[in-house]
Scaffold this motif. Sequence first.
Motif, PDB file in Angstrom:
ATOM      1  N   MET A 100       0.827  -1.205   0.000  1.00  0.00           N
ATOM      2  CA  MET A 100       0.000   0.000   0.000  1.00  0.00           C
ATOM      3  C   MET A 100       0.863   1.258   0.000  1.00  0.00           C
ATOM      4  N   ARG A 101       1.861   1.269   0.878  1.00  0.00           N
ATOM      5  CA  ARG A 101       2.727   2.455   0.987  1.00  0.00           C
ATOM      6  C   ARG A 101       3.507   2.679  -0.305  1.00  0.00           C
ATOM      7  N   GLU A 102       3.981   1.598  -0.903  1.00  0.00           N
ATOM      8  CA  GLU A 102       4.726   1.701  -2.153  1.00  0.00           C
ATOM      9  C   GLU A 102       3.861   2.306  -3.259  1.00  0.00           C
ATOM     10  N   LEU A 103       2.640   1.826  -3.365  1.00  0.00           N
ATOM     11  CA  LEU A 103       1.737   2.334  -4.394  1.00  0.00           C
ATOM     12  C   LEU A 103       1.379   3.799  -4.135  1.00  0.00           C
ATOM     13  N   LYS A 104       1.277   4.176  -2.868  1.00  0.00           N
ATOM     14  CA  LYS A 104       0.983   5.571  -2.544  1.00  0.00           C
ATOM     15  C   LYS A 104       2.168   6.465  -2.913  1.00  0.00           C
ATOM     16  N   LEU A 105       3.377   6.021  -2.596  1.00  0.00           N
ATOM     17  CA  LEU A 105       4.558   6.817  -2.905  1.00  0.00           C
ATOM     18  C   LEU A 105       4.748   6.981  -4.406  1.00  0.00           C
ATOM     19  N   ARG A 106       4.273   6.023  -5.167  1.00  0.00           N
ATOM     20  CA  ARG A 106       4.372   6.106  -6.624  1.00  0.00           C
ATOM     21  C   ARG A 106       3.204   6.872  -7.237  1.00  0.00           C
ATOM     22  N   TRP A 155      -5.597  -3.899  12.783  1.00  0.00           N
ATOM     23  CA  TRP A 155      -5.202  -3.289  11.516  1.00  0.00           C
ATOM     24  C   TRP A 155      -4.963  -1.785  11.688  1.00  0.00           C
ATOM     25  N   VAL A 156      -5.854  -1.121  12.389  1.00  0.00           N
ATOM     26  CA  VAL A 156      -5.702   0.325  12.620  1.00  0.00           C
ATOM     27  C   VAL A 156      -4.378   0.608  13.314  1.00  0.00           C
ATOM     28  N   ALA A 157      -4.094  -0.171  14.364  1.00  0.00           N
ATOM     29  CA  ALA A 157      -2.875   0.055  15.142  1.00  0.00           C
ATOM     30  C   ALA A 157      -1.623  -0.213  14.320  1.00  0.00           C
ATOM     31  N   GLU A 158      -1.610  -1.291  13.534  1.00  0.00           N
ATOM     32  CA  GLU A 158      -0.409  -1.634  12.783  1.00  0.00           C
ATOM     33  C   GLU A 158      -0.138  -0.647  11.651  1.00  0.00           C
ATOM     34  N   MET A 159      -1.186  -0.190  10.999  1.00  0.00           N
ATOM     35  CA  MET A 159      -0.977   0.788   9.928  1.00  0.00           C
ATOM     36  C   MET A 159      -0.452   2.111  10.484  1.00  0.00           C
ATOM     37  N   GLN A 160      -0.935   2.491  11.666  1.00  0.00           N
ATOM     38  CA  GLN A 160      -0.475   3.739  12.284  1.00  0.00           C
ATOM     39  C   GLN A 160       0.953   3.583  12.800  1.00  0.00           C
ATOM     40  N   THR A 161       1.224   2.480  13.471  1.00  0.00           N
ATOM     41  CA  THR A 161       2.531   2.278  14.103  1.00  0.00           C
ATOM     42  C   THR A 161       3.641   2.088  13.084  1.00  0.00           C
ATOM     43  N   HIS A 162       3.392   1.253  12.095  1.00  0.00           N
ATOM     44  CA  HIS A 162       4.464   0.881  11.171  1.00  0.00           C
ATOM     45  C   HIS A 162       4.576   1.787   9.948  1.00  0.00           C
ATOM     46  N   PHE A 163       3.465   2.430   9.571  1.00  0.00           N
ATOM     47  CA  PHE A 163       3.485   3.184   8.325  1.00  0.00           C
ATOM     48  C   PHE A 163       2.981   4.621   8.461  1.00  0.00           C
ATOM     49  N   ASN A 164       2.653   5.049   9.677  1.00  0.00           N
ATOM     50  CA  ASN A 164       2.129   6.401   9.895  1.00  0.00           C
ATOM     51  C   ASN A 164       0.899   6.670   9.033  1.00  0.00           C
ATOM     52  N   GLU A 165       0.109   5.644   8.816  1.00  0.00           N
ATOM     53  CA  GLU A 165      -1.091   5.754   7.997  1.00  0.00           C
ATOM     54  C   GLU A 165      -2.320   5.635   8.894  1.00  0.00           C
ATOM     55  N   HIS A 166      -3.184   6.643   8.823  1.00  0.00           N
ATOM     56  CA  HIS A 166      -4.387   6.637   9.646  1.00  0.00           C
ATOM     57  C   HIS A 166      -5.548   6.029   8.867  1.00  0.00           C
ATOM     58  N   PHE A 167      -6.171   5.027   9.445  1.00  0.00           N
ATOM     59  CA  PHE A 167      -7.351   4.400   8.863  1.00  0.00           C
ATOM     60  C   PHE A 167      -8.549   4.598   9.799  1.00  0.00           C
ATOM     61  N   GLN A 168      -9.697   4.857   9.211  1.00  0.00           N
ATOM     62  CA  GLN A 168     -10.930   4.995   9.970  1.00  0.00           C
ATOM     63  C   GLN A 168     -11.593   3.623  10.096  1.00  0.00           C
ATOM     64  N   LEU A 169     -11.765   3.158  11.329  1.00  0.00           N
ATOM     65  CA  LEU A 169     -12.443   1.883  11.566  1.00  0.00           C
ATOM     66  C   LEU A 169     -13.945   2.107  11.577  1.00  0.00           C
ATOM     67  N   VAL A 170     -14.647   1.416  10.697  1.00  0.00           N
ATOM     68  CA  VAL A 170     -16.099   1.542  10.592  1.00  0.00           C
ATOM     69  C   VAL A 170     -16.727   0.185  10.901  1.00  0.00           C
ATOM     70  N   LEU A 171     -17.401   0.083  12.040  1.00  0.00           N
ATOM     71  CA  LEU A 171     -18.083  -1.145  12.416  1.00  0.00           C
ATOM     72  C   LEU A 171     -19.545  -1.073  11.982  1.00  0.00           C
ATOM     73  N   GLY A 172     -20.241  -2.194  12.110  1.00  0.00           N
ATOM     74  CA  GLY A 172     -21.617  -2.262  11.623  1.00  0.00           C
ATOM     75  C   GLY A 172     -22.524  -1.174  12.159  1.00  0.00           C
ATOM     76  N   ASP A 173     -22.438  -0.919  13.459  1.00  0.00           N
ATOM     77  CA  ASP A 173     -23.314   0.081  14.073  1.00  0.00           C
ATOM     78  C   ASP A 173     -22.954   1.504  13.646  1.00  0.00           C
ATOM     79  N   ASP A 174     -21.743   1.688  13.122  1.00  0.00           N
ATOM     80  CA  ASP A 174     -21.313   3.031  12.728  1.00  0.00           C
ATOM     81  C   ASP A 174     -21.870   3.453  11.378  1.00  0.00           C
TER      82      ASP A 174
END
Length: 469
Positions: free
Chosen positions: A138-144, A162-181
């Motif tokens: 994902m990061r590679e495709l974004k940088l390109r 997933w939210v935590a790993e993307m933020q921690t390892h790649f500084n990428e913020h993802f919005q978690l959307v659950l069913g009730d949201d």
Amino acid sequence: MASSENIWQFSTIHNSACKVIEEQALWGQTVCRVWLPNQDAVVRVPCSALRPLSADLQPDVEAGRITYVAAAAKVAEVLEGSASVTDGHVLLAPMESNVIPLPHQIHALSRAISGDRVRYLLADEVGLGKTIEAGLVMRELKLRGLVRRTLVVAPKGIGTQWVAEMQTHFNEHFQLVLGDDISTLQRLAQGSDHRSTPWSMFDQVIVSLDSVKPMDRRRGWSAERVAEYNRSRFEDLITAGWDLVVVDEAHRLGGSTDQVARYKLGRGLAEAAPYVLLLSATPHQGKTDAFHRLMSLLDDDSFPDMDSVSRDRVAPYIIRTEKRKAIDANGKPLFKPRRTQMAQVAWETRHHLQQLLYEAVTDYVREGYNQALREKKRHIGFLMILMQRLVVSSTRAIRTTLERRLAALKESEQQASLRLAGLENDSEISDGFDELYDMDGQELLDELLKSHVSALQSESSHVETLLDA
């Protein structure tokens, strides 16, 4: 100053490693033309703004020092034509990330972006970091400049991971959307713009698989209500203009038929973005038809039928590393070799009570399992298998389970859970029996016990006897 051409420096202006191309005297000031690898650009900077990478860095740049040194070494290796570089392209994501990828993760990234068609099944064994590999791609495709909007579809229980790993390892913020949201976001989107949808509010979203799968019908719902549900959760989702779609535990999309809701979701997701990554440590699971449906999501033309699924045909679409072949940066095995052997356990006199319990539960399980098969109550068969496992786990575990089972059996048949009925007989509520296969042991046990499932013949008295023993 001494010539610094063709050496790596650190630009304090750009906060980046750079390679000095040449020095120039311009209007009485010495400037350098440098190449910035993270921007693939050549710029001029005052030589006074350059520092050797080997120098002690100030606190404001110290945190990025390892990243910059690694970036410089990687780019230098590629540009100098090292014999170890065979792919001929620079990988930017490892330079920009907060994680040091393992060799097999670098290989996965390199292979994934080696062609124009980035549609792969990442099938590493458990524990080898498929999430990291997906993040690198994902990061590679974004940088390109190829990806801006990314959708991750994952089982509900691992969305926050997933939210935590993307933020921690790649500084990428993802919005978690659950069913009730989803309903809440839908109202917010409509309030701001009638043309807006919940999925257009964020460029990077993680959503739970079962909250967005379509349905054909649902008990007590009108056709119009079902259509509105599908529009907001399924149709709007797959038409939201995603560049990259990532599906974790992707084997769940295979389903038992091509009419299962999860497969319909997979088909929609496969057509929703040009780039698709399917993640699964167990993509086949012994079901060739389901595996064929999974592979067809990557390339429908290449896999028109089950006969087209062969080792040679699927190889270009699958990136897989086994634990026994995984190595670290020094070439040493990541995991110790595993050996499985049968160990005979003999009952001793002090184990007399445990032996009686084991044999009694085994008789109950054997009788219950065979009867469940005859009466086509497959969920009870699952429960019996789990009880057999629990009896060798601990006395407390099997006793607690038997007590919960007895409480469920004493409930009125008319109060049997619609949830479990849906799992086996009602496609409007779930994907059918496949959902049971997808649960881990504890999830399945909790689901079966809380559902007050129907009793087998004389089962209640049998369980009472076990508890009294």
